[in-house]
Motif scaffolding. Structure first.
Motif, PDB file in Angstrom:
ATOM      1  N   ILE A  25      15.095  30.412 -30.234  1.00 39.38           N
ATOM      2  CA  ILE A  25      14.785  29.759 -31.522  1.00 39.38           C
ATOM      3  C   ILE A  25      15.417  28.369 -31.609  1.00 39.38           C
ATOM      4  CG2 ILE A  25      14.954  29.936 -34.028  1.00 39.38           C
ATOM      5  CD1 ILE A  25      13.141  32.049 -32.831  1.00 39.38           C
ATOM      6  N   ILE A  26      16.710  28.280 -31.385  1.00 37.04           N
ATOM      7  CA  ILE A  26      17.426  27.017 -31.584  1.00 37.04           C
ATOM      8  C   ILE A  26      17.065  25.991 -30.510  1.00 37.04           C
ATOM      9  CG2 ILE A  26      19.685  25.910 -31.720  1.00 37.04           C
ATOM     10  CD1 ILE A  26      19.090  27.644 -34.130  1.00 37.04           C
ATOM     11  N   THR A  27      17.163  26.369 -29.239  1.00 37.16           N
ATOM     12  CA  THR A  27      16.931  25.409 -28.156  1.00 37.16           C
ATOM     13  C   THR A  27      15.527  24.803 -28.190  1.00 37.16           C
ATOM     14  OG1 THR A  27      18.584  26.475 -26.750  1.00 37.16           O
ATOM     15  CG2 THR A  27      16.947  25.085 -25.651  1.00 37.16           C
ATOM     16  N   ASN A 139      18.850  38.812 -36.461  1.00 36.54           N
ATOM     17  CA  ASN A 139      18.425  39.854 -35.536  1.00 36.54           C
ATOM     18  C   ASN A 139      16.932  39.827 -35.245  1.00 36.54           C
ATOM     19  OD1 ASN A 139      20.463  41.949 -34.560  1.00 36.54           O
ATOM     20  ND2 ASN A 139      21.072  41.697 -36.690  1.00 36.54           N
ATOM     21  N   SER A 140      16.146  39.457 -36.248  1.00 30.61           N
ATOM     22  CA  SER A 140      14.685  39.576 -36.135  1.00 30.61           C
ATOM     23  C   SER A 140      13.989  38.257 -35.824  1.00 30.61           C
ATOM     24  CB  SER A 140      14.125  40.149 -37.436  1.00 30.61           C
ATOM     25  OG  SER A 140      14.464  39.315 -38.534  1.00 30.61           O
ATOM     26  N   ASN A 141      14.772  37.164 -35.696  1.00 29.37           N
ATOM     27  CA  ASN A 141      14.183  35.846 -35.403  1.00 29.37           C
ATOM     28  C   ASN A 141      13.132  35.422 -36.432  1.00 29.37           C
ATOM     29  OD1 ASN A 141      15.780  35.972 -33.163  1.00 29.37           O
ATOM     30  ND2 ASN A 141      14.120  36.249 -31.693  1.00 29.37           N
ATOM     31  N   ASN A 142      13.423  35.698 -37.709  1.00 28.71           N
ATOM     32  CA  ASN A 142      12.485  35.336 -38.778  1.00 28.71           C
ATOM     33  C   ASN A 142      12.676  33.920 -39.284  1.00 28.71           C
ATOM     34  OD1 ASN A 142      10.669  37.500 -39.340  1.00 28.71           O
ATOM     35  ND2 ASN A 142      12.414  38.712 -40.036  1.00 28.71           N
ATOM     36  N   GLY A 143      13.617  33.214 -38.757  1.00 25.97           N
ATOM     37  CA  GLY A 143      13.929  31.859 -39.190  1.00 25.97           C
ATOM     38  C   GLY A 143      15.347  31.552 -38.755  1.00 25.97           C
ATOM     39  N   ILE A 144      15.849  30.412 -39.152  1.00 26.64           N
ATOM     40  CA  ILE A 144      17.203  30.005 -38.767  1.00 26.64           C
ATOM     41  C   ILE A 144      18.082  30.085 -40.018  1.00 26.64           C
ATOM     42  CG2 ILE A 144      18.603  28.180 -37.741  1.00 26.64           C
ATOM     43  CD1 ILE A 144      16.000  27.045 -36.546  1.00 26.64           C
ATOM     44  N   PRO A 145      18.843  31.176 -40.171  1.00 29.62           N
ATOM     45  CA  PRO A 145      19.620  31.347 -41.410  1.00 29.62           C
ATOM     46  C   PRO A 145      20.884  30.495 -41.438  1.00 29.62           C
ATOM     47  CG  PRO A 145      20.018  33.198 -39.932  1.00 29.62           C
ATOM     48  CD  PRO A 145      18.982  32.333 -39.260  1.00 29.62           C
ATOM     49  N   LEU A 146      21.152  29.925 -42.585  1.00 32.22           N
ATOM     50  CA  LEU A 146      22.404  29.206 -42.851  1.00 32.22           C
ATOM     51  C   LEU A 146      22.952  29.741 -44.167  1.00 32.22           C
ATOM     52  CD1 LEU A 146      21.294  25.547 -42.000  1.00 32.22           C
ATOM     53  CD2 LEU A 146      22.654  27.060 -40.551  1.00 32.22           C
ATOM     54  N   GLY A 186      12.024  21.907 -40.868  1.00 32.11           N
ATOM     55  CA  GLY A 186      11.780  23.225 -41.433  1.00 32.11           C
ATOM     56  C   GLY A 186      12.291  24.354 -40.558  1.00 32.11           C
ATOM     57  N   GLU A 187      11.834  25.579 -40.897  1.00 33.31           N
ATOM     58  CA  GLU A 187      12.174  26.834 -40.205  1.00 33.31           C
ATOM     59  C   GLU A 187      13.540  27.387 -40.580  1.00 33.31           C
ATOM     60  OE1 GLU A 187      11.188  27.271 -36.017  1.00 33.31           O
ATOM     61  OE2 GLU A 187      10.137  25.342 -36.091  1.00 33.31           O
ATOM     62  N   PHE A 188      14.316  26.650 -41.375  1.00 30.73           N
ATOM     63  CA  PHE A 188      15.623  27.161 -41.786  1.00 30.73           C
ATOM     64  C   PHE A 188      15.481  28.058 -43.023  1.00 30.73           C
ATOM     65  CE2 PHE A 188      16.839  23.535 -39.233  1.00 30.73           C
ATOM     66  CZ  PHE A 188      17.983  23.985 -38.582  1.00 30.73           C
TER      67      PHE A 188
END
Length: 661
Positions: A25-27, A139-146, A186-188
């Motif tokens: 997700i991040i890279t 855990n589920s890769n539903n977005g990038i949580p902060l 986006g995506e966060f």
């Protein structure tokens, strides 16, 4: 596996999850940003920042922090969140048929509403819910949580600065522009926890900063949690959800989780099933109070029937707690050498003074200053301030440490000790303090203190606060809706008084889809008039039950918070509104009525809204509009007003007799 062994292994468990998340997700997201910045000639400044490393370290820290919770139930010891979490249910505040049970990150909910506000009262599990969602999203890769704890923000610390500090706490190498570039893609999933915990002195500046930040990074999804308060109206583009009360089945399941279906929960549930629960139902609907019930019962094998007794027994249990690792007979000696009641006395002053500051988290120096001021107030007590702080963290763990910050384990503890201070220590200032809290334009900030005080000292609460409310209503009915309303049912007139006490209502006509600029124009016009009088906009009817062309605006006075409290206490002067969802007739208004011209529903008999044809229709309209809510009972509140006046006269006569002795 034993809980303490699981805590040791938490990083081992987290590492493969975080590595997969960063790699997948991040890279890829950073690679896209690199190409974009290369075209803008900004690649050099971006390449100097090891973002993959920062995110990996952030998620390792956060995974551990979110997975482990401190709870008063276990003497502030650490437990895995998943071991004691039960799925909470949230309900749309404006559509009661829309509900979500939060077992994992609510993907469908966040896709439907990108900006979500979760509100509820003390102890309903708002922060726990956010932590569960954060871990699930990771855990589920539903977005990038902060995850941002809003109490950390102030006029001197912006949300961007806090985010940079979270991502890179060692040095400040992250450039603001680069971070905004990253967020703008986006995506966060940005979780803003505890809006109500922002210092009152900083609230306006911090709110403006949050709004500005959200506006600049609008491609992301946002969650905000808070206790209800009027300043949340500034987040009008957020869809509000409230946490629903626990069912009895859920409360019992939560109790079983506290000792892994052991002896204490089994015995407690058996006693609850055998008892009349009418006095304790309120406690079984609230996760925090369920946990306090467990602690109180574990300590004394008795069920307290008043909320403040819960807190006292929890305090006693923490003060007198045994260290089971050293045998049942070992009790922690107190660094401060204070006895249980003296320690409680100091905490009462700390609770009240910190409540005045509207902060629950402090630096070490700030907390030591509170302790020193409280020691000076508590004449006759002698102790070392640092020893008292050590007690708060270790032997009577009502505070927890998070890096350089120290905070109450739960905000409601601060409120309990503040209420105890008013009851036991304020003496001649008691009436003035209670009136200031009740009449504060920020009453919602103090409602839990008043809730606790209600049970501690009902007579004083009744003679000061309920009397003041009843007196205000008595004046209201004497001066409103006293004109002659031709052929209007007298019962409808009484209902109108009940509905509009401490409320304002406006109706306007418009097109099916109200343009945002028109709505803003109307709201600004109304707010400029009413805010001076302590009213704020509670809700807006975007879809009218009477007609697609008529819309309503309801304004509440801050004192209405008290009506909710009194209803929860089953006080007879408050009743719940009931209304059907059946079609309500259209009001008979002038067909030439100008669009977007707000009509105030006042007591003028010549007002078209008060005509024979419209009076009952508008009552139905308001009732439907207010659901779910509470109003005063005209008969009961007048009766209570007269009873209190008579009791005060009797007490004054007794005082007069005593003066003659």
């Amino acid at each position: 596996m034993e809980a303490n062994l699981e805590l040791k292994d938490i990083i081992t468990i987290a590492s493969p999850i975080i590595k997969s998340f960063v790699d997948n997700i991040i890279t890829p997201k950073l690679d896209i940003l690199r190409k974009k910045l290369e075209k803008k000639g900004k690649l050099k400044s971006f390449s100097q920042i090891p973002f993959e490393k920062y995110f990996s370290e952030y998620y390792h820290r956060s995974f551990k922090k979110m997975s482990i919770i401190n709870t008063l139930t276990f003497n502030n010891s650490q437990k895995l969140l998943d071991d004691i979490y039960i799925p909470l249910t949230i309900r749309n505040s404006h559509n009661y048929k829309e509900i979500y049970k939060i077992k994992e990150f609510p993907k469908a909910l966040s896709n439907e509403y990108w900006n979500i506000l979760i509100t509820d009262t003390a102890g309903m599990g708002k922060s726990t819910l956010m932590k569960k969602m954060f871990l699930s999203a990771l855990n589920s890769n539903n977005g990038i949580p902060l995850f941002i704890e809003l109490r950390r923000l102030s006029k001197n610390k912006s949300i961007l600065e806090e985010l940079k500090e979270q991502l890179n706490s060692v040095n400040n190498s992250i450039n603001d522009d680069i971070l905004f570039e990253l967020l703008n893609d986006g995506e966060f999933i940005i979780m803003l926890d505890g809006y109500d915990e922002i210092s009152l002195n900083d609230k306006d500046i911090v709110t403006s900063d949050i709004q500005n930040f959200i506006s600049k990074t609008s491609k992301n999804k946002y969650f905000i949690t808070s206790r209800p308060e009027k300043s949340l109206a500034s987040f009008g583009n957020f869809q509000e959800f409230r946490i629903t009360s626990l069912t009895k089945k859920e409360a019992f399941e939560l109790l079983r989780k506290y000792d892994n279906r052991g002896t204490i929960s089994t015995l407690l549930i058996k006693k609850l099933q055998e008892s009349d629960l009418s006095n304790i139902n309120e406690f079984l609907t609230n996760p925090l109070l369920v946990s306090l019930l467990f602690t109180a019962f574990e300590y004394k094998n008795a069920i307290p029937f008043k909320k403040h007794l819960f807190y006292r027994q929890v305090y006693d249990a923490n003060f007198e707690s045994h260290d089971l690792t050293k045998g049942d007979s070992y009790i922690h000696n107190k660094y401060s050498k204070l006895e249980i009641d003296d320690f409680h006395r100091v905490l009462r002053h700390i609770g009240f003074m910190s409540l005045k500051d509207q902060k629950i988290e402090y630096t070490k120096d700030e907390l030591l200053k509170f302790i020193d001021d409280s020691k000076n107030f508590c004449t006759g007590l002698s102790f070392n301030n640092s020893d008292f702080l050590n007690d708060l963290l270790k032997t009577v763990p009502l505070f927890s440490q998070d890096g350089n910050y120290y905070r109450w384990t739960h905000k409601s503890l601060q409120e309990y000790f503040a209420a105890q201070f008013i009851y036991l220590d304020a003496k001649s200032r008691q009436e003035n303090i209670l009136k200031k809290l009740y009449k504060s334009p920020n009453l919602e900030k103090y409602i839990n203190v008043l809730d606790l005080y209600y049970d501690m000292d009902f007579k004083t609460f009744r003679n000061i606060i309920i009397y003041d409310l009843a007196k205000e209503y008595n004046e209201y009915v004497k001066n409103n809706y006293i004109q002659k309303y031709n052929d209007v049912d007298p019962e409808d007139i009484i209902l109108r008084k009940e509905l509009l006490f401490l409320r304002k209502f406006y109706l306007f006509k418009g097109e099916k889809e109200v343009p945002d600029e028109k709505l803003d124009e109307i709201l600004n016009k109304i707010e400029s008039i009413e805010n001076v009088n302590g009213f704020h906009i509670d809700s807006i009817f975007v879809e009218s039950p009477v007609s697609e062309n008529y819309f309503g605006i309801l304004m509440d006075h801050s004192k209405l918070n008290l009506l909710d409290l009194l209803f929860q206490k089953n006080n007879i002067i408050i009743k719940k509104i009931s209304a059907t969802e059946a079609d309500i007739p259209n009001p008979m208004l002038d067909k030439n009525l100008q669009n977007y011209l707000p009509l105030e529903l006042n007591d003028d008999s010549s007002n078209i809204l008060n005509s024979k044809e419209n009076f009952n229709i508008l009552n139905q309209f308001i009732k439907y509009f207010m659901l779910p809510s509470y109003i005063v009972s005209n008969t009961e509140i007048i009766k209570v007003y007269e009873e209190i006046e008579n009791s005060v006269k009797i007490e004054n006569n007794i005082d007069g007799i005593l003066d003659e002795l």
